[in-house]
Structures are given as structure tokens and as C-alpha cells.
Scaffold this motif. Structure first.
Motif, PDB file in Angstrom:
ATOM      1  N   LEU A   1       0.836  -1.195   0.000  1.00  0.00           N
ATOM      2  CA  LEU A   1       0.000   0.000   0.000  1.00  0.00           C
ATOM      3  C   LEU A   1       0.877   1.254   0.000  1.00  0.00           C
ATOM      4  CD1 LEU A   1      -2.692  -1.071   2.614  1.00  0.00           C
ATOM      5  CD2 LEU A   1      -2.786  -1.256   0.134  1.00  0.00           C
ATOM      6  N   PRO A   2       0.504   2.274  -0.774  1.00  0.00           N
ATOM      7  CA  PRO A   2       1.321   3.503  -0.799  1.00  0.00           C
ATOM      8  C   PRO A   2       1.473   4.142   0.568  1.00  0.00           C
ATOM      9  CG  PRO A   2      -0.241   3.462  -2.629  1.00  0.00           C
ATOM     10  CD  PRO A   2      -0.589   2.313  -1.746  1.00  0.00           C
ATOM     11  N   ALA A   3       0.427   4.041   1.410  1.00  0.00           N
ATOM     12  CA  ALA A   3       0.487   4.700   2.713  1.00  0.00           C
ATOM     13  C   ALA A   3       1.546   4.094   3.626  1.00  0.00           C
ATOM     14  CB  ALA A   3      -0.879   4.646   3.395  1.00  0.00           C
ATOM     15  N   THR A   4       1.991   2.842   3.327  1.00  0.00           N
ATOM     16  CA  THR A   4       2.995   2.200   4.178  1.00  0.00           C
ATOM     17  C   THR A   4       4.415   2.548   3.776  1.00  0.00           C
ATOM     18  OG1 THR A   4       3.007   0.221   2.791  1.00  0.00           O
ATOM     19  CG2 THR A   4       1.420   0.284   4.602  1.00  0.00           C
ATOM     20  N   THR A   5       4.583   3.124   2.615  1.00  0.00           N
ATOM     21  CA  THR A   5       5.942   3.417   2.138  1.00  0.00           C
ATOM     22  C   THR A   5       6.173   4.885   1.835  1.00  0.00           C
ATOM     23  OG1 THR A   5       5.269   2.929  -0.144  1.00  0.00           O
ATOM     24  CG2 THR A   5       6.149   1.107   1.162  1.00  0.00           C
ATOM     25  N   GLN A   6       5.116   5.678   1.719  1.00  0.00           N
ATOM     26  CA  GLN A   6       5.276   7.071   1.344  1.00  0.00           C
ATOM     27  C   GLN A   6       5.047   7.984   2.539  1.00  0.00           C
ATOM     28  OE1 GLN A   6       2.603   7.819  -1.889  1.00  0.00           O
ATOM     29  NE2 GLN A   6       3.526   6.302  -3.237  1.00  0.00           N
TER      30      GLN A   6
END
Length: 549
Positions: free
Chosen positions: A124-129
Motif C-alpha cells: 500500500l502507498p500509505a505504508t511506504t510514502q
């Protein structure tokens, strides 16, 4: 003559005719069709492949000859450029079942089980960004979108034949971002006030500062705040000082300290200081979204230790249910003047609520002891803190102890498209100079009639010094979402213990709300009361302006 033997012509001709008729019957047979749906120039009919229809089959509906372009087992799709057909039309087609059976079919799809393990787990983008906040205001970064301003103007007035009194307040609640790349902001909540009369002039300060803080972090939970804080912790209010917090995952720790504003005027008061720490657990992604905060705090008065408190606040919600709880324990010195024990439960409250779009049910139970401290004892009469121990011929200086107040409230309601009903009932048990049980109940309903509505209600209650019974009937008009006006008539029967009999009062209430613009709203209320012992008029006007953001 040698060679094959030829059959007589009279035998060959009928045989060939029979074979031709059988071949024609195998190639084509009439099948009725029904139009199911028309979407643009595509017509969907029934039946489909099971009845012999195949791509290229000709269908005649209402004299129009169409061609099948796609089929399923039970339906077929035709192309109609004229767009002259509609659902329910019937027709026929000549089908060749052998050709339909021989038509190529799509291969059966692979089952989902054959694709297991062929793709990596999604990230998920929220976990890396870690995106930065971007201002959405018209002024760009550091401009309109990063500042907030609300202005509230309010005026109240009341009067009868003997005297009149009024008050006005202009309040500004603002937040200004100081830096564009860091969450550094200045929060201000200040009000200017005027009063026309009042014996308690000391409590009617012309300027009230509810908050004036420089903070680093979000407005709801700053990491560092200095100045006049709106709140010191989850259970403590205003403080002139500082507060620092640290968050790691769902756990948070904060500490605070400073002086307590003066009670009547709100001015900084160096005589009282407050300090403490708080530990919190907040899990918004958990099923019940629990939040629990435990705070230990103390205070000093004129340099000596005064209050010692331990407070717990908890809340949780899931689906349509909400739960809240609050408890506070306080330690007292052995020589306190209120007759309090070494450790007492001073406040406890539990409430639960269930709500959906049309119904709601809520229960609240609380237990409370009087607020007691050396600071309050110097500011307030002893009777406000406890029940004095009365001695004939002497001034009371001590308290009996054991004062408490317990209450329970139950509310419920049902709301439909055109009507709504709400009810509230409350019981309060007071243990002080005398023991009393107060009861009250309220019932209200409304019926929507186009842009208007009719409202009706009733209330009743009984306390240790009076009882009352009242009714209410009114009408309101809301032609648009930005305007709502109404008027209500309220007769009330009051019976004071010290009076000679019941007193009948009549009240006429008019109120309204008008959203002048998306950022500007105006509300007003007027109450006229007349009766055996009162003829009075009360007015209230509030204006709210939100120019930013």
C-alpha cells in the motif's frame, strides 16, 4: 453396354426431392425471439445458443432484418442502426442447430486456485510514502489555506418592568501557520465583552483570553505548546504554561506545568500552579477504536501543596455503538476542612449510545462530589464546597463530609422521513444538607408538512424546592437549507414549596437561523414570558463568520 446400372428416372427424382427437404429441415427451423433490452444500437433478445442462434443468424423483428453479432447460452445481441425497436417486441429467426453446435466457443476460464502464489503481496502507498501537507487555499503555501479564522458576535438582553440587563461579546478564534515547511502555528481565542449591569463585576472581565499559544504539531494534539493553553490534558482545562508530548505508535506520553488562571477574571495568577503527566493509548485502526488516557496531576496554592488527582478517561466505538467513561480520585490532607477522607472517588461517569440513521438510544450514569481545594476555599464561601457543620452562636468553619450527587439519564428517539419523536428522562439524587431526589422528563415530536413542520412537546419535573408541568405547541418553516424560522407557545405551571399555590406562566418563543453565505450564519431567539409573578422579555442574537479557510 458395360458400367454402372442406372436407376429409372421415375425413382431418382422423388429420392432427390426427399433428400433436399431433409437437408433444408436440418439447416433451418423457425424460432420465436423476444427483445429483452435495448442499449443504443445494440438489441438483446432471448433465446440464445441453446435454441440454435449463432453469430450471423438472421432475425426479423417488426419487419426489420437484423443479424446476430454475439451470443450466450440464453441470450443474443443484435445490431440495430435504425434504433426502431424497444423491449417487449417479438420476432422470428431461422436457425441451424448443427451450425450453432459447430460454432467455436471460448475456452472455460481457469479456476482462481491455479493463480495462487503467482503475484507478490500488494504494498500500500500509505505504508511506504511520507507525503507532505499541501495547502489547498487560494493563497498557496503559507496563504489562505494554512490559516483559520472564526468570528462570533453575540448579544443577550433581558428585562422586565423594573430593570433591564444586557451583555455583548465579540470573539475571534484564529490559527495562523508561522512556517510553511513545519507545523509551527499560533492559536488565539480572545473575546471583548461589555455588560450593562451586574453585581458580580469582578467576574465580568472586559477581555477574556481562552487561548493564546504557540504550538508545534497539529491543533488537536500538539507536540509542544507554550502560552495560555486551552487544555493541559484530557481532563484538565486552561493553563498558563507549557505542554510537551511524545507519540510512538498507539502510545503517547505528555507532561505539563504552569500557573492556573484566576477564576473570576481569567488573568494569570501566580498564586496557583499546576503540574502533571499523562499516558495515553489511542488505536484508531482497532475494531473498537479505543482511546484511554491516565493522568496524574497536582497543584500548589501560595507555595504549599494543594490538589493531588488521578484521572482516567476512556472511549470506544464500533459500528453504531459508542462508549465513554471518566473517573477521578483525589487525595486530601488529614487536616482538611471538608471532612474528606484520605482518598476519595470525586467523580465517575459511564455513558453508552446506540445510533443509526433513524433511531437512537443513550444512557448516562454519573457520580460527583463537590470540587474542593485550598484555592477554591479562599475564593468561594464554604457552603459552595460542602455542607457546613452548623453550631449555634458560632460561624461554621468545618464540613460534615459525605456530600455527593448521583444522576442517571435515559434518552431515546425515532426519526422517519416525515416525523420524529424524542424523549428524555432523568433522576438526580443529592446528599448534602438534606437528601433529595429530583425527577424530570421531556417528550417532543414533530411532523414535516412540505417546507413547514408542526412541533409539540411536554415536560414535567419535581425537585426539593419546586415542581413544574409544561406543554409546548409550535410551527416552523424551512423553505431552504439556509433558512429556518419557528414560533412556539409554552404554558407552564410552577409550584414552589414556599409559595401559596401553583403559578401559571405563558411564554412565546420565536427563533430562527439564516445562512447568509457559506461563511456567514445568523441565529436569533426571543422569549416573552408573562404570569402571576413575572413579565419579562429575553433576546439573544448570534452571528458566526468564517472567512478562513
Amino acid at each position: 453396354m458395360t458400367g454402372r446400372r442406372q436407376l429409372p428416372r421415375r425413382v431418382v427424382a422423388p429420392a432427390l426431392l426427399l433428400l433436399a427437404l431433409r437437408a433444408a429441415g436440418a439447416r433451418a427451423e423457425p424460432v420465436p425471439v423476444v427483445v429483452l433490452e435495448v442499449a443504443g444500437d445494440v438489441v438483446y433478445v432471448s433465446p440464445g445458443r441453446a435454441a440454435g442462434l449463432a453469430p450471423g443468424t438472421k432475425v426479423t423483428v417488426k419487419g426489420h432484418a437484423l443479424v446476430v453479432v454475439a451470443v450466450t447460452e440464453k441470450t443474443a445481441a443484435l445490431r440495430d442502426d435504425r434504433r426502431a425497436l424497444s423491449a417487449g417486441d417479438t420476432g422470428t429467426c431461422e436457425v441451424n442447430r448443427e451450425a450453432a453446435a459447430a460454432a467455436p466457443r471460448l475456452a472455460r476460464p481457469k479456476p482462481a486456485s491455479e493463480f495462487v502464489g503467482q503475484w507478490r503481496e500488494p504494498v500500500l502507498p500509505a505504508t511506504t510514502q511520507t507525503p507532505r501537507d499541501v495547502s489547498l487555499g487560494a493563497g498557496g503555501a503559507g496563504g489562505r489555506g494554512r490559516s483559520h479564522l472564526t468570528v462570533i458576535a453575540r448579544g443577550d438582553g433581558a428585562g422586565d418592568l423594573d430593570r433591564q440587563a444586557g451583555a455583548g461579546e465579540l470573539r475571534a478564534i484564529a490559527s495562523f501557520e508561522v512556517l510553511t515547511e513545519r507545523p509551527l502555528a499560533l492559536d488565539v481565542d480572545v473575546a471583548g465583552r461589555v455588560f450593562s449591569a451586574g453585581y458580580d463585576s469582578g467576574a465580568r472581565a472586559p477581555v477574556a483570553v481562552r487561548a493564546a499559544q504557540l504550538r508545534y504539531g497539529s491543533a488537536t494534539d500538539p507536540q509542544l505548546a507554550l502560552g495560555r493553553l486551552r487544555y493541559a490534558s484530557s481532563s484538565l482545562g486552561a493553563l498558563d504554561g507549557g505542554r510537551a508530548s511524545f507519540q510512538r505508535g498507539d502510545l503517547g506520553v505528555s507532561a505539563f506545568g504552569g500557573i492556573v488562571p484566576d477564576l473570576p477574571s481569567g488573568k494569570p495568577d501566580p498564586r496557583a500552579a499546576r503540574f502533571g503527566a499523562e499516558v495515553s493509548y489511542d488505536a484508531p485502526t482497532a475494531p473498537w477504536q479505543p482511546r484511554v488516557a491516565l493522568a496524574a496531576s497536582g497543584s500548589t496554592w501560595r507555595g504549599a501543596l494543594d490538589e493531588r488527582r488521578l484521572t482516567a478517561v476512556a472511549s470506544a466505538s464500533r459500528g453504531r455503538a459508542w462508549l465513554d467513561a471518566w473517573a477521578e480520585a483525589q487525595a486530601f490532607s488529614s487536616d482538611n476542612a471538608w471532612g474528606a477522607g484520605a482518598l476519595e472517588l470525586t467523580f465517575a461517569s459511564v455513558s453508552g449510545q446506540w445510533r443509526d440513521r433513524e433511531r437512537h438510544l443513550a444512557v448516562d450514569v454519573s457520580y460527583q462530589r463537590p470540587e474542593r481545594s485550598q484555592r477554591l476555599a479562599e475564593e468561594l464561601p464554604l457552603e459552595w464546597l460542602c455542607t457546613p457543620e452548623l453550631t449555634l452562636g458560632d460561624t461554621a468553619q468545618t464540613c460534615r463530609g459525605g456530600d455527593s450527587r448521583a444522576s442517571a439519564t435515559l434518552s431515546a428517539g425515532v426519526r422517519r422521513t416525515r416525523w420524529a419523536v424524542d424523549a428524555v428522562g432523568a433522576l438526580t439524587r443529592t446528599h448534602g444538607l438534606a437528601r433529595s431526589l429530583d425527577r424530570s422528563a421531556f417528550l417532543r415530536g414533530e411532523v414535516q408538512l412540505g417546507a413547514g413542520r408542526v412541533e409539540a412537546g411536554a415536560a414535567a419535573g419535581k425537585t426539593s424546592f419546586a415542581s413544574w408541568n409544561s406543554a409546548e405547541l409550535g410551527a416552523a418553516y424551512a423553505p431552504a437549507r439556509d433558512l429556518d424560522v419557528g414560533v412556539r407557545y409554552r404554558p407552564e405551571l410552577l409550584d414552589y414549596v414556599a409559595s401559596t399555590g401553583p403559578v401559571l406562566r405563558h411564554s412565546l418563543v420565536a427563533d430562527g437561523r439564516y445562512a447568509v453565505a457559506p461563511a456567514l450564519a445568523l441565529t436569533g431567539s426571543a422569549v416573552a414570558t408573562t404570569g402571576a409573578n413575572r413579565d419579562a422579555l429575553g433576546l439573544s442574537l448570534t452571528l458566526v463568520w468564517r472567512p478562513l479557510p
